[in-house]
Design an enzyme around this catalytic site. Sequence first.
Site, PDB file in Angstrom:
ATOM      1  N   GLN A  25       0.943  -1.335   0.051  1.00  0.00           N
ATOM      2  CA  GLN A  25      -0.007  -0.048  -0.176  1.00  0.00           C
ATOM      3  C   GLN A  25       0.629   1.349  -0.003  1.00  0.00           C
ATOM      4  OE1 GLN A  25      -2.257   1.699   3.598  1.00  0.00           O
ATOM      5  NE2 GLN A  25      -4.107   0.876   2.224  1.00  0.00           N
TER       6      GLN A  25
ATOM      7  N   CYS B  57      -6.317   7.222   5.084  1.00  0.00           N
ATOM      8  CA  CYS B  57      -5.403   7.275   6.299  1.00  0.00           C
ATOM      9  C   CYS B  57      -6.081   8.839   6.903  1.00  0.00           C
ATOM     10  CB  CYS B  57      -4.057   7.522   6.280  1.00  0.00           C
ATOM     11  SG  CYS B  57      -3.382   7.746   7.864  1.00  0.00           S
TER      12      CYS B  57
ATOM     13  N   LYS C   4      -7.911   2.783  -1.491  1.00  0.00           N
ATOM     14  CA  LYS C   4      -8.666   2.554  -0.237  1.00  0.00           C
ATOM     15  C   LYS C   4      -9.185   4.090   0.010  1.00  0.00           C
ATOM     16  CE  LYS C   4      -9.271   1.077   4.377  1.00  0.00           C
ATOM     17  NZ  LYS C   4      -8.710   0.503   5.579  1.00  0.00           N
TER      18      LYS C   4
ATOM     19  N   GLY D 278     -14.146  -1.878   8.378  1.00  0.00           N
ATOM     20  CA  GLY D 278     -14.919  -1.123   9.488  1.00  0.00           C
ATOM     21  C   GLY D 278     -15.289  -1.950  10.457  1.00  0.00           C
ATOM     22  N   ASP D 279     -14.853  -2.110  11.834  1.00  0.00           N
ATOM     23  CA  ASP D 279     -15.420  -2.642  12.853  1.00  0.00           C
ATOM     24  C   ASP D 279     -15.661  -4.331  12.538  1.00  0.00           C
ATOM     25  OD1 ASP D 279     -15.435  -0.398  14.003  1.00  0.00           O
ATOM     26  OD2 ASP D 279     -17.672  -0.440  14.262  1.00  0.00           O
TER      27      ASP D 279
ATOM     28  N   ARG E  89      -8.129  -3.989  12.963  1.00  0.00           N
ATOM     29  CA  ARG E  89      -7.719  -4.059  14.276  1.00  0.00           C
ATOM     30  C   ARG E  89      -8.583  -5.441  14.842  1.00  0.00           C
ATOM     31  NH1 ARG E  89     -11.016   0.751  16.127  1.00  0.00           N
ATOM     32  NH2 ARG E  89     -12.222   0.333  14.437  1.00  0.00           N
TER      33      ARG E  89
END
Length: 255
Positions: A71, A101, A140, A202-203, A226
């Site tokens: 990336q 970002c 992204k 996302g999540d 994450r």
Amino acid sequence: MLKIGSLKLKSNLILAPMAGVTDLPFRLLNRRFGCELAFVEMINCRSISHKSRRTQQMLGTDSKDRPLGIQLLGCEPGFIRKAMDVLGGYEFDILDFNAACPAKKVVRRGEGAGLLREPKKLSKILKLVVENSKVPVSVKIRSGWDKSSVNARQVALLAQDAGISTLFIHGRTKVQGYSGQVDYAVIRQVKRALEIPLIASGDIFSPALAKQMFTETGCDAVAVARGALGNPWIFRETEHFLKHGRLLDKPDRDD
């Protein structure tokens, strides 16, 4: 099967690039538990152009670390060209360009999510990257800069016209960072507008949340970020849950 240009993947679960996290040992660990496509940490085009030792270490890989994505972060065409030249000496399978970002030091330079405020500039950059890449190119993005300027659909269509092979989208604005709720509706809107695969993030902290992302948005794949921290089992568990509708037993202490 997920097809990104010439790259064919059996899994629709991807390990997203994370600065300071997705180094070679981390990628190899997650691959042991079902991760197929993984990304090197986000790399600044200026750093690659200068061939810094740190950047060369970040690009370290081995034969088990495939398929592999890189990336790029940047906004200056000159440095982007130089970075692409340097990357010509490395083996990898997909090149992702970061326009997502939210870090202050990044957007202050007009990079990352800062490019969401300049869609036409981002489009020109993506054309440059596509024209000079030997592998499929992705980008992204986020849903927008803030809640009053949600422009993901516009940006996505410009990116598609620039020739990218797939699009990653995080369902939050730059201002949100990683707070608040993921906007499934925006991701769904982008998916319906595109002809190329859409990878949502996302999540994705559990198999249930991964399934919710697929169900709510119709996306072609999800990117785990994450949710993989301290939890490489998420790939195996999610794959099983999506196929069979039931959860595997949680790893025990020995695991």
